[in-house]
Write a protein that holds these residues in place. Structure first.
Motif, short mmCIF file in Angstrom:
data_model
loop_
_atom_site.label_atom_id
_atom_site.label_comp_id
_atom_site.label_asym_id
_atom_site.label_seq_id
_atom_site.Cartn_x
_atom_site.Cartn_y
_atom_site.Cartn_z
N UNK A 122 -51.95 -25.79 30.86
CA UNK A 122 -53.07 -24.88 30.68
C UNK A 122 -52.90 -23.49 31.28
N UNK A 123 -51.68 -23.11 31.64
CA UNK A 123 -51.47 -21.75 32.13
C UNK A 123 -51.58 -20.78 30.96
N UNK A 124 -52.12 -19.60 31.23
CA UNK A 124 -52.29 -18.59 30.19
C UNK A 124 -51.25 -17.48 30.26
N UNK A 125 -50.71 -17.22 31.46
CA UNK A 125 -49.74 -16.13 31.63
C UNK A 125 -48.61 -16.61 32.53
N UNK A 126 -47.47 -15.96 32.36
CA UNK A 126 -46.35 -16.15 33.27
C UNK A 126 -45.94 -14.77 33.77
#
Length: 187
Positions: A122-126
């Motif tokens: 569920x991460x949106x950005x790296x």
């Protein structure tokens, strides 16, 4: 003879090899952190830290952990025990491939695995900090820097904080696992 390329989670027996790879990659840049700091980063997010094996050989590693956007690890400190950030941003802290195995797409393989893991969690950005002049390389892989943003403290001259969205379809994002193209050279 060809050996299987395998990405897996880090185990205790990997730390000597990881520490050696890290020291060879970053000592010349003045950015080597040492084993305690590296282990603390993995403990902060063991599900997003990996090693890459070729046959029986540890060929590289990747450490990523949640950090709020525009925040990043202090290279002079270990991560506080039990203090993993709650964030939709996953910070790609470190990717290192053994020198004799670069230019074969192994880092791309690790980062592709990370993108798939980030999406599943569920991460949106790296985010990452490009060091040693690698910012043009990372920008070719979809990472961007904010115009006029100050260089990250403690990461050496020319360090650039960069980020990108976690793609919905990793295969279309230009970071799909491959075995013939290098994603990053250190140094």
């Amino acid at each position: 003879m060809r050996h299987e390329v395998r990405v897996r989670h880090i185990v205790d027996a990997d730390w000597t090899g990881i520490t050696e790879l890290e020291a060879r990659a970053y000592t010349g840049l003045g950015l080597s952190e040492g084993r305690a700091a590296l282990e603390s980063r993995m403990r902060a997010s063991p599900d997003t830290c990996f090693v890459l094996d070729i046959g029986p050989r540890l060929a590289g590693y990747l450490l990523a952990l949640p950090y709020a956007e525009h925040e990043y690890p202090d290279l002079r400190r270990t991560e506080a025990e039990g203090a993993a950030a709650v964030s939709r941003n996953l910070h790609l802290h470190d990717v290192v491939i053994a020198e004799d195995l670069r230019h074969q797409g192994l880092a791309r393989h690790l980062v592709g695995h990370l993108m798939e893991t980030a999406r599943a969690h569920g991460y949106e950005r790296i985010s990452l900090i490009a060091v040693g002049g690698s910012d043009t390389f990372w920008s070719a892989r979809g990472f961007t820097a904010r115009e006029g943003e100050a260089a990250p403290a403690g990461y050496g001259p020319g360090a650039v904080y960069m980020h990108r969205a976690v793609p919905g379809d990793v295969a279309l994002a230009g970071v799909a696992p491959r075995t013939r193209h290098s994603l990053r050279e250190v140094g």
